[in-house]
Structures are given as structure tokens and as C-alpha cells.
Design a protein around this motif. Structure first.
Motif: not given
Length: 315
Positions: A169, A188, A191, A193, A195
Motif C-alpha cells: 500500500w 494499514v 494507507a 488506498a 484497504i
């Protein structure tokens, strides 16, 4: 604090662990009980390993599984506590990106491994009580070793996708982790993005793994309880059930705090962040601390071996 707010990057070389946000002023005081628990966990599990290694009469499947549990507990608490204490004591908040992913892997891998070892210990008790004449032929030393290896491989293979997905990521928001360790979702969530694959994988695999392990332990103990109730005398029933008592205490000590932590994380939206973080650390540290005490006190052969230097001092 603004120095830690790093933006516009995709592959951070380091993350910043914030410890317990909102309780920074109390970090030193928080470190005292955690340090005491960590030392207790180290001494207790090392003592268990030393006693089983030295006492030939304890070279049996039950105690081999106990040694596996002790090694797992040592890894589980050591992969988190030293870094946490360095944050509390020295304000050492930085952690290398690769080291962060490695810590994430070890936390979740050995948590899954410990759960599997409890299943193996339940199976050992089931065979010992329900089919005692075949216990030595079913659970031979090679079989015990293969079961231990299988539990580690299971934990490793199921956990490995978490850091691998986390590595891919892009992190363009911040490198600040509001935690004392590199928990999977804490990382995460930084990130920039989609996920969902990481979130769904971690949640589904974790819940499925624990649910299956709890199911197998429950089935084993239903069979064990049925066999115990079939024994002719009350004394024999109590004695046989006593051999399972330490394992049951350890199972409850492992799963109940973890279940409570998951529930508060999922449904306790109004629970303060510092409570989530502190309780998550307690879930990682209390089982390794209490397991040697539970097995040492409730397992007569280990307790007798521990007391031997004192009871034979005058001889």
C-alpha cells in the motif's frame, strides 16, 4: 509533535509509534506494571522450560506442549514489550518500516500459534482420559514434534499475507501509528488506498481461526467431561478433572480477554482510544505472565519439582 506529521510520501522508511495517545504524561507510571509483568513472564516461562528439560519424568506429550506454549509466550511478549518500554522510558518512537512489518507478523503469527497449541493440549487431554491405553502410541515424540511444527506453519502461512499486503500500500497521509506496536489495522489504516482486502482478510481469517480452535477445544472437553462423569467414584472424577484444570484456566485466560478486546474494538465506538491500546497490550502480556503460574501451581509434578530445592535443603 508537529515534527512527526510527515506527508506526501509513498514508502516511509520509518513509522512513529505514539505509545498511548492522551496518556503521554503517564507513560513512566504505565511502564511500571508492564515491566513487572514482562519480567514475571520471562522468569516464569524460562523456569518451565528449565524444569521440563532437567526432569526426565516430565518428558511426556503434555509437558512438551507446555514447553511449546512457553516458547510461544516468550516470543509473543518479547516482540512487543521491549519496544513499548523504550517508548515509555526513552521516547524512542521510531521504528523501521521493515521492522514494523516484522513485528506485525510475529504478533499475529504467534497469537495464532498459541491458539493452536491450546487445541493440541486439549487433544492430548482427550486421548489421555478417553483412550489412555493408546495415549503413548498415538502421541509419540515424532507426532508431538509434527503437531508443534504444524501449528507454527499454520500461523505463519495464515499471517504472512497481512504484512505482504501492508507492504504494497502507498502511505501518503502520515507515518504516525497511534499505538505501542505495529498492529495490523493500525498500520494499514494509514494507507491512502482501498484497504478492504487487508481489512477483510485480517478479520475473516482471525475470526475463522479462533472460532475453529474454540470449537475443537469445546468438543474435546465435552468428550472429556462425559468420560469423567462415567467414572465410578467421586474421588476418581475429581482427580481426573484436576489434570485438566490448569489447561482450562489457561484457555479461559487466553480467549476471554481477546474476545472482550475484539468486541470493544468492533462495537465500542465510544470507548477511548487509550483504553483500546492498553487492553490490547494486556491481552498480549497477561497470558504469557499467568500461564507459567497456572501450570506451575496446578500441575503437581511441576510444583513438586519447583519446591524440591527447598524441601530437600536440610538433607
Amino acid at each position: 509533535m508537529s515534527d512527526f506529521n510527515v506527508t506526501d510520501f509513498t514508502n516511509p522508511s520509518t513509522f512513529i509509534l505514539m505509545g498511548v495517545p492522551g496518556l503521554e504524561e503517564a507513560h513512566i507510571w504505565i511502564s511500571i506494571p508492564f515491566c513487572a509483568m514482562y519480567i514475571t513472564a520471562l522468569l516464569g516461562n524460562i523456569t518451565i522450560l528449565f524444569i521440563v528439560k532437567r526432569e526426565l519424568s516430565l518428558h511426556e506429550p503434555m509437558y512438551y506442549f507446555l514447553c511449546m506454549l512457553a516458547v510461544t509466550d516468550l516470543v509473543l511478549c518479547t516482540c512487543t514489550l521491549p519496544k513499548m518500554l523504550s517508548i515509555f522510558w526513552f521516547n524512542d518512537r521510531e521504528i523501521n518500516f521493515s521492522a514494523c512489518l516484522a513485528q506485525m507478523f510475529f504478533i499475529h503469527c504467534f497469537f495464532a500459534t498459541e491458539s493452536g497449541i491450546f487445541v493440541a493440549m486439549a487433544f492430548d487431554r482427550y486421548v489421555a482420559i478417553c483412550d489412555p491405553l493408546r495415549h503413548s502410541t498415538i502421541l509419540t515424540n515424532p507426532v508431538v514434534a509434527k503437531i508443534g511444527l504444524a501449528m507454527v506453519l499454520r500461523g505463519s502461512l495464515l499471517t504472512l499475507p497481512c504484512p505482504l499486503l501492508a507492504r504494497q500500500w502507498p502511505y501518503c497521509k502520515t507515518n504516525i501509528i497511534s499505538h505501542t506496536c505495529c498492529d495490523h489495522m493500525a498500520v494499514v489504516n494509514l494507507a491512502c488506498a482501498d484497504i478492504r482486502i487487508s481489512s477483510y482478510y485480517g478479520l475473516s481469517v482471525g475470526n475463522l481461526l479462533i472460532s475453529l480452535d474454540v470449537f475443537f477445544i469445546t468438543v474435546s472437553y465435552i468428550q472429556i467431561l462425559w468420560a469423567i462423569l462415567s467414572l465410578p467414584t467421586k474421588d476418581s472424577r475429581l482427580k481426573t478433572f484436576g489434570t485438566c484444570g490448569s489447561h482450562l484456566f489457561a484457555v479461559l485466560n487466553f480467549y476471554i480477554p481477546g474476545l472482550f478486546s475484539i468486541l470493544t474494538y468492533r462495537v465500542g465506538r465510544n470507548v477511548p482510544l487509550h483504553f483500546h491500546i492498553l487492553f490490547a497490550n494486556i491481552c498480549l502480556l497477561v497470558p504469557p505472565m499467568l500461564n507459567p503460574i497456572i501450570f506451575g501451581v496446578r500441575t503437581k509434578r511441576i510444583w513438586d519439582r519447583m519446591l524440591r530445592p527447598f524441601t530437600h535443603k536440610g538433607t
